[in-house]
Write an enzyme that holds these catalytic residues in place. Sequence first.
Site, PDB file in Angstrom:
ATOM      1  N   GLY A  36       0.943  -1.204  -0.071  1.00  0.00           N
ATOM      2  CA  GLY A  36       0.069   0.198   0.106  1.00  0.00           C
ATOM      3  C   GLY A  36       0.933   1.350  -0.101  1.00  0.00           C
ATOM      4  N   HIS A  37       1.807   1.220   0.902  1.00  0.00           N
ATOM      5  CA  HIS A  37       2.845   2.409   0.913  1.00  0.00           C
ATOM      6  C   HIS A  37       3.592   2.483  -0.189  1.00  0.00           C
ATOM      7  CE1 HIS A  37       2.706   1.424   5.325  1.00  0.00           C
ATOM      8  NE2 HIS A  37       2.396   2.781   5.459  1.00  0.00           N
ATOM      9  N   GLY A 149      -3.429   7.737   1.097  1.00  0.00           N
ATOM     10  CA  GLY A 149      -4.119   6.885   0.607  1.00  0.00           C
ATOM     11  C   GLY A 149      -5.448   6.970   1.226  1.00  0.00           C
ATOM     12  N   GLU A 150      -6.373   6.434   0.261  1.00  0.00           N
ATOM     13  CA  GLU A 150      -7.851   6.341   0.493  1.00  0.00           C
ATOM     14  C   GLU A 150      -8.089   5.413   1.668  1.00  0.00           C
ATOM     15  OE1 GLU A 150      -9.575   7.994  -3.690  1.00  0.00           O
ATOM     16  OE2 GLU A 150      -9.504   5.613  -3.040  1.00  0.00           O
ATOM     17  N   SER A 187      -2.489  -3.223   5.708  1.00  0.00           N
ATOM     18  CA  SER A 187      -2.280  -2.231   6.741  1.00  0.00           C
ATOM     19  C   SER A 187      -0.680  -2.611   7.659  1.00  0.00           C
ATOM     20  CB  SER A 187      -3.390  -2.135   7.894  1.00  0.00           C
ATOM     21  OG  SER A 187      -3.095  -1.669   8.968  1.00  0.00           O
TER      22      SER A 187
HETATM   23  P1  AMP Z   1       0.870   4.850   7.756  1.00  0.00           P
HETATM   24  O1  AMP Z   1       1.984   4.319   7.722  1.00  0.00           O
HETATM   25  O2  AMP Z   1      -0.276   3.728   8.151  1.00  0.00           O
HETATM   26  O3  AMP Z   1       0.540   6.259   8.391  1.00  0.00           O
HETATM   27  O4  AMP Z   1       0.183   4.972   6.139  1.00  0.00           O
HETATM   28  C1  AMP Z   1       0.968   6.191   5.282  1.00  0.00           C
HETATM   29  C2  AMP Z   1       0.183   6.458   3.941  1.00  0.00           C
HETATM   30  O5  AMP Z   1       0.058   5.158   3.353  1.00  0.00           O
HETATM   31  C3  AMP Z   1      -1.095   6.892   4.601  1.00  0.00           C
HETATM   32  O6  AMP Z   1      -1.500   8.011   3.275  1.00  0.00           O
HETATM   33  C4  AMP Z   1      -2.057   5.734   4.288  1.00  0.00           C
HETATM   34  O7  AMP Z   1      -3.300   6.236   3.988  1.00  0.00           O
HETATM   35  C5  AMP Z   1      -1.418   5.064   2.945  1.00  0.00           C
HETATM   36  N1  AMP Z   1      -1.895   3.639   2.977  1.00  0.00           N
HETATM   37  C6  AMP Z   1      -1.595   2.714   4.087  1.00  0.00           C
HETATM   38  N2  AMP Z   1      -2.322   1.464   3.656  1.00  0.00           N
HETATM   39  C7  AMP Z   1      -2.754   1.656   2.550  1.00  0.00           C
HETATM   40  C8  AMP Z   1      -2.925   0.896   1.623  1.00  0.00           C
HETATM   41  N3  AMP Z   1      -3.591  -0.498   1.856  1.00  0.00           N
HETATM   42  N4  AMP Z   1      -3.437   1.227   0.308  1.00  0.00           N
HETATM   43  C9  AMP Z   1      -3.075   2.435  -0.202  1.00  0.00           C
HETATM   44  N5  AMP Z   1      -2.515   3.586   0.811  1.00  0.00           N
HETATM   45  C10 AMP Z   1      -2.259   2.974   1.892  1.00  0.00           C
END
Ligand code: AMP
Length: 281
Positions: A36-37, A149-150, A187
């Site tokens: 995702g990231h 990310g959405e 996630s």
């Molecule tokens: P985080 O590390 O969880 O704070 O996420 C960092 C960025 O990655 C944020 O903009 C999240 O929305 C995005 N993100 C996390 N998981 C996903 C995913 N499965 N698909 C797309 N973007 C994601």
Amino acid sequence: MLIFRDITTLQNHLNNLKNNGKSIGFVPTMGALHNGHLSLVNKSISNNDITVVSIFINPTQFNRVDDLKTYPSDIDKDLELLKSISDEIIVFNPESNELYSGEMKLDDFNFNGLDQFMEGAYRSSHFVGVATVVNKLFSIIRADYAYFGEKDFQQLRIIENLISEKNFNIKLIRCETIRSEDGLALSSRNNKLNFSSEKIATNLFKALNFAKEKIDILSIDEIEEKISDNLLNFKEIKLEYFVIADELNLKPVKKIRTEKYRAFIAAYVSGVRLIDNLKLY
Ligand code: AMP
């Protein structure tokens, strides 16, 4: 790959690049990187000369100490993953002291009501913590584009609001949610699930899809009731909320009036708190 841990050295480096007319894309993360990231990083790389990825577990956005303490982290693996995409990525991996100068002070924001429901209602001061750190990171990096990310749709709307409130000259690019083959939204917290809990967690995506299928057939109350009844069948799942809300103001709705609605879900699966959402039309 260049890894910066302090603000001044990073800014000196970025200023040089900006003076040479390079465009900068920024991807804020809390590490424990997954596909995702990486989809955000790849989008930034294809749209900009330079991509900056921050890896920082922001203490002020955690409303539970145990959640912060057990948040997955593996910086070596993260750096390997980023390197496998491109050696040109710039990583910003500061210590807490560097961003907060020892004092975990929160800033004031006007979220225009976007923090009233869902995550904002269940995780007190979570979004103030998110906005505080993003405000700092945006001010430090001064990128042209930021990739969000959405998957965290409420967060994304709050950052869009922050950009206009603070007049940042940055454009937020929305990136679609990346899922495993069986639909589970990727996630960092999935690392805490064992194989069987991961399978059970796919019921959150199934619930969102059920809402999407039935939105023109059943009332929103009926959809909500059927989803919460169905999730009661899984002893590992503790539903926190299932809500259909307006995409723009994030207010929960009981009647469909426009096509700009999303279904949002948050639940504990085997003790791990997961969130997801899906556009309904
Ligand atoms: P985080 O590390 O969880 O704070 O996420 C960092 C960025 O990655 C944020 O903009 C999240 O929305 C995005 N993100 C996390 N998981 C996903 C995913 N499965 N698909 C797309 N973007 C994601």
